[in-house]
Write a protein that holds these residues in place. Sequence first.
Motif, PDB file in Angstrom:
ATOM      1  N   PRO A   1      40.073  33.664  35.001  1.00  0.00           N
ATOM      2  CA  PRO A   1      38.945  33.959  34.111  1.00  0.00           C
ATOM      3  C   PRO A   1      39.148  33.454  32.686  1.00  0.00           C
ATOM      4  CG  PRO A   1      39.447  35.858  35.468  1.00  0.00           C
ATOM      5  CD  PRO A   1      40.539  34.870  35.714  1.00  0.00           C
ATOM      6  N   ALA A   2      40.393  33.517  32.191  1.00  0.00           N
ATOM      7  CA  ALA A   2      40.661  33.020  30.847  1.00  0.00           C
ATOM      8  C   ALA A   2      40.526  31.506  30.798  1.00  0.00           C
ATOM      9  CB  ALA A   2      42.061  33.444  30.396  1.00  0.00           C
ATOM     10  N   LYS A   3      41.014  30.823  31.809  1.00  0.00           N
ATOM     11  CA  LYS A   3      40.873  29.370  31.858  1.00  0.00           C
ATOM     12  C   LYS A   3      39.400  28.978  32.027  1.00  0.00           C
ATOM     13  CE  LYS A   3      45.521  28.728  33.689  1.00  0.00           C
ATOM     14  NZ  LYS A   3      46.373  28.423  34.855  1.00  0.00           N
ATOM     15  N   ALA A   4      38.677  29.767  32.809  1.00  0.00           N
ATOM     16  CA  ALA A   4      37.246  29.509  32.953  1.00  0.00           C
ATOM     17  C   ALA A   4      36.527  29.716  31.624  1.00  0.00           C
ATOM     18  CB  ALA A   4      36.654  30.430  34.014  1.00  0.00           C
ATOM     19  N   ALA A   5      36.978  30.696  30.836  1.00  0.00           N
ATOM     20  CA  ALA A   5      36.376  30.921  29.520  1.00  0.00           C
ATOM     21  C   ALA A   5      36.559  29.704  28.627  1.00  0.00           C
ATOM     22  CB  ALA A   5      37.003  32.159  28.866  1.00  0.00           C
TER      23      ALA A   5
ATOM     24  N   THR B   1      33.130  36.367  30.871  1.00  0.00           N
ATOM     25  CA  THR B   1      34.566  36.095  30.944  1.00  0.00           C
ATOM     26  C   THR B   1      35.422  37.246  30.456  1.00  0.00           C
ATOM     27  OG1 THR B   1      34.514  35.033  28.752  1.00  0.00           O
ATOM     28  CG2 THR B   1      34.186  33.617  30.667  1.00  0.00           C
ATOM     29  N   ILE B   2      35.004  37.902  29.373  1.00  0.00           N
ATOM     30  CA  ILE B   2      35.849  38.953  28.793  1.00  0.00           C
ATOM     31  C   ILE B   2      36.046  40.132  29.751  1.00  0.00           C
ATOM     32  CG2 ILE B   2      36.005  40.666  26.941  1.00  0.00           C
ATOM     33  CD1 ILE B   2      34.867  38.569  25.044  1.00  0.00           C
ATOM     34  N   PRO B   3      34.982  40.680  30.389  1.00  0.00           N
ATOM     35  CA  PRO B   3      35.224  41.772  31.354  1.00  0.00           C
ATOM     36  C   PRO B   3      36.128  41.347  32.510  1.00  0.00           C
ATOM     37  CG  PRO B   3      32.900  41.678  30.743  1.00  0.00           C
ATOM     38  CD  PRO B   3      33.542  40.455  30.173  1.00  0.00           C
ATOM     39  N   LEU B   4      35.985  40.108  32.990  1.00  0.00           N
ATOM     40  CA  LEU B   4      36.833  39.669  34.091  1.00  0.00           C
ATOM     41  C   LEU B   4      38.277  39.466  33.642  1.00  0.00           C
ATOM     42  CD1 LEU B   4      34.660  37.172  36.155  1.00  0.00           C
ATOM     43  CD2 LEU B   4      35.583  39.363  36.875  1.00  0.00           C
TER      44      LEU B   4
ATOM     45  N   LYS C   1      39.769  41.178  31.341  1.00  0.00           N
ATOM     46  CA  LYS C   1      40.326  42.524  31.255  1.00  0.00           C
ATOM     47  C   LYS C   1      40.640  43.069  32.645  1.00  0.00           C
ATOM     48  CE  LYS C   1      38.350  45.443  28.467  1.00  0.00           C
ATOM     49  NZ  LYS C   1      37.269  46.219  27.824  1.00  0.00           N
ATOM     50  N   LYS C   2      39.778  42.764  33.610  1.00  0.00           N
ATOM     51  CA  LYS C   2      39.969  43.304  34.958  1.00  0.00           C
ATOM     52  C   LYS C   2      41.216  42.749  35.633  1.00  0.00           C
ATOM     53  CE  LYS C   2      37.508  44.234  39.246  1.00  0.00           C
ATOM     54  NZ  LYS C   2      37.587  45.685  39.083  1.00  0.00           N
ATOM     55  N   VAL C   3      41.534  41.463  35.370  1.00  0.00           N
ATOM     56  CA  VAL C   3      42.716  40.889  36.028  1.00  0.00           C
ATOM     57  C   VAL C   3      44.005  41.186  35.271  1.00  0.00           C
ATOM     58  CG1 VAL C   3      41.399  39.024  37.084  1.00  0.00           C
ATOM     59  CG2 VAL C   3      42.453  38.655  34.852  1.00  0.00           C
ATOM     60  N   GLY C   4      43.903  41.835  34.085  1.00  0.00           N
ATOM     61  CA  GLY C   4      45.117  42.280  33.424  1.00  0.00           C
ATOM     62  C   GLY C   4      45.318  41.870  31.987  1.00  0.00           C
ATOM     63  N   PHE C   5      44.425  41.071  31.420  1.00  0.00           N
ATOM     64  CA  PHE C   5      44.568  40.715  30.012  1.00  0.00           C
ATOM     65  C   PHE C   5      44.259  41.921  29.138  1.00  0.00           C
ATOM     66  CE2 PHE C   5      44.270  36.320  31.461  1.00  0.00           C
ATOM     67  CZ  PHE C   5      45.084  35.644  30.555  1.00  0.00           C
ATOM     68  N   PRO C   6      45.084  42.209  28.121  1.00  0.00           N
ATOM     69  CA  PRO C   6      44.723  43.254  27.156  1.00  0.00           C
ATOM     70  C   PRO C   6      43.389  42.912  26.490  1.00  0.00           C
ATOM     71  CG  PRO C   6      47.006  42.585  26.880  1.00  0.00           C
ATOM     72  CD  PRO C   6      46.399  41.614  27.841  1.00  0.00           C
ATOM     73  N   ALA C   7      42.656  43.938  26.053  1.00  0.00           N
ATOM     74  CA  ALA C   7      41.299  43.730  25.543  1.00  0.00           C
ATOM     75  C   ALA C   7      41.285  42.763  24.363  1.00  0.00           C
ATOM     76  CB  ALA C   7      40.685  45.070  25.143  1.00  0.00           C
ATOM     77  N   HIS C   8      42.226  42.936  23.417  1.00  0.00           N
ATOM     78  CA  HIS C   8      42.200  42.087  22.228  1.00  0.00           C
ATOM     79  C   HIS C   8      42.569  40.639  22.559  1.00  0.00           C
ATOM     80  CE1 HIS C   8      46.507  42.992  22.386  1.00  0.00           C
ATOM     81  NE2 HIS C   8      46.717  41.973  21.552  1.00  0.00           N
TER      82      HIS C   8
ATOM     83  N   GLU D   1      38.508  34.107  24.274  1.00  0.00           N
ATOM     84  CA  GLU D   1      37.112  33.671  24.225  1.00  0.00           C
ATOM     85  C   GLU D   1      36.729  33.185  22.843  1.00  0.00           C
ATOM     86  OE1 GLU D   1      33.681  32.415  24.945  1.00  0.00           O
ATOM     87  OE2 GLU D   1      34.769  33.284  26.629  1.00  0.00           O
ATOM     88  N   VAL D   2      37.161  33.885  21.818  1.00  0.00           N
ATOM     89  CA  VAL D   2      36.829  33.493  20.449  1.00  0.00           C
ATOM     90  C   VAL D   2      37.453  32.139  20.102  1.00  0.00           C
ATOM     91  CG1 VAL D   2      37.197  34.080  18.023  1.00  0.00           C
ATOM     92  CG2 VAL D   2      36.440  35.838  19.625  1.00  0.00           C
TER      93      VAL D   2
END
Length: 735
Positions: free
Chosen positions: A268-272, A297-300, A302-309, A315-316
């Motif tokens: 998800p992060a790479k897709a972002a 991208t951000i909810p996904l 977080k779901k796979v394990g990335f901390p919220a910040h 994404e930013v």
Amino acid sequence: MMTDQNPVGIPADQKPSRRKASVRESAEDLVAIVEAGAREPKNPIASWLITFLCLGWSGFQLYLAYAPMNSHIARSWHLGFAICLAFLCYPAYKQYSPPMWVTWTQKVIPSFARRSIRTHIPIYDYVLAALATAGALYIWWDYSGIITRMGLPSQTDIIMGVILVVLLLEAARRALGPALAILATIFLFYTVVGPHLPEILRHRGVPLDFIISDMYLTTTGIFGVPLGVSTDFVFLFVLFGALLDRAGGGKYFIDVAFSALGTFRGGPAKAAVMASGLTGMVSGSSIANTVTTGTFTIPLMKKVGFPAHKAAAVEVASSVNGQLMPPIMGAAAFIMAEIIGIPYLDVVRAALFPALISYLALLYIVHIEAMKIGIKAIPRSELPKFTKTVLRGCHFLIPLSVLIFYLVVMRRSPVTAAFLAIQSLVVLMLIQRPIIAFLSLGAHRRAGTLNPDIDLKSFLATAAWQGVQDVWSGLIMGARNMISVGVATATAGIIVGVVTITGLVGRFITIIATLSMGNIVLMLFFTALTSLILGMGMPTTANYIIMATLTAPVIIQLGGDAGLIFPLIAAHLFVFYFGILADVTPPVGLAAYAGAAIARTDPIKTGVQGFAYSMRTAILPFIFLFNTDLLMIAGVTAAGAIIWLDDPVQLAWIFFSGLIAMFAFASALQGWLVTSCNWFERILLLAVCATTFRPGFFEAYFPFERLGMQIMGVSIYFALFAWQMVRTRRPVANP
């Protein structure tokens, strides 16, 4: 099967909850406030007035591309539409913090308190909009008279000029926040108090009639090059992006990114990153880019394990870098081409390698973060099929192909290329829904599920009407997205005009030279810091215009004094890069606030992490100033003309070695390559970055030529990579 309600094929248990939907709405609300205006009037007359003005503005710009007119008159109409819509679409104050006079009015007139500034346009805004529009269109109304008395403004000229300047500052405050309006006011104040300032800033003073004549009646102030570029080029590209997004192109890019990269570690992060790069090519707005792709991208993440910040920061960082990607580059590419006086494609050519290296390095950083956290990939069964996803929306590539074909192959002007691309996109929008409806009917007929009572003609007519509505909405959104750009370029023109009539650039060169004590690196550091500070809370385009006027000449002048010849395009890209980074730099980075709103995390923490991810972007300007190979520039002639590199093998090596150098820098900062790096390995990686990016600096210390130094740096990187691979496969003794 993917639907509009489930655009990326997310399983039901991963769909955003109602709480997440409210978070998304608050983030989209931030985009509305910053980008397109917060007002959506309930009064049908007010609503139709805004709609009519938006459609009129889009229609005027399309006509202007078809039949050009006098540039000064075209700019006055462009600003007239922008400033009128600014007063109608942007409230004078935030609803939760009204000024004192509003509080007093609410006590006297109770009905006033029940009216929301988001759904109601007060009378004074209509009056201000009319006055501001009159001030802008006065140039068109009395153009022949203004030309006749050039240099000798009449009393009416001065009155209308004062009205426009004052109301333009207020429009900038509403649409862009206080930063640009305050800065422009300070510059105007400088023209008056100049004789009373210290010697280093002192000038003889400028009378009011001369200020108005220069700012208002000529093309060196408000109606100068920045507004001209906004009129001629930027509007068409922003309109193209709005129409493409309305057609479904933005969602298509997100779908492709998820289907292509979702199954990788940290997918998800790479897709972002990929989705933000694709949408950034046509959007040119870091905040809108953050919300558009970050919603999914951000909810996904977080779901796979990335901390919220960290999810928000990824994404930013990727959305802010979207403004680096040609062809739009946050509208700066067009302004840069006009200011420097080179073809637009040359700006794109110079910016291409740094943008690609920056984005690929962010993908690398995301991969490292996923390995450090131990994030697994999303199963393929939970993602849309790549081939089907690509084929489903491949028709969106047609208008993009038209744009690139006419720009690159046919060498047409950006105006012509954008105009033809918009035409092809409008045709696509008008026919895609009827074709989809017709294919849907055929599928139901073959499956035997077609409703016999359906009226086929009415069904297809409804689909065709939806296509018309898509074009209608795209024209409106394109104009609303341009309000802040039009106001920003006009307000920045005030600063450019003040710099011109007071000779401030020479004084600024003296100040920077004094602070840096002749050290070229310190000079660049102060220039970068100035761009970051002035860019906080300010649109990238306006920040670039100001810095191109103030600090780009400083880099050229002081670099020349130190015996270095910096290409003009390199100096302008330097200040542009740091203006972009202001969107993520705390405490004011607006994109960080948008990402944090979706992730429900601290915006300052998000900004700090996002800036850490963006350090790779921060070092690139320092690199390509001294190593112009990254800009595909071999040198500069005595007359200032650019000598371009054209050897494909050499260009491929420059890109590959630059990418490896950036990977080494990212690994050194993250402390991770294949596994955790010790301090010696991190120092070695920094050495790889330095020798590969700046081989000429080390030629005097090592018995290698430039190419040999780069080969050595790349070899060390891969040797260290192989060593860590071996180290991770060694059996660990049982304690």
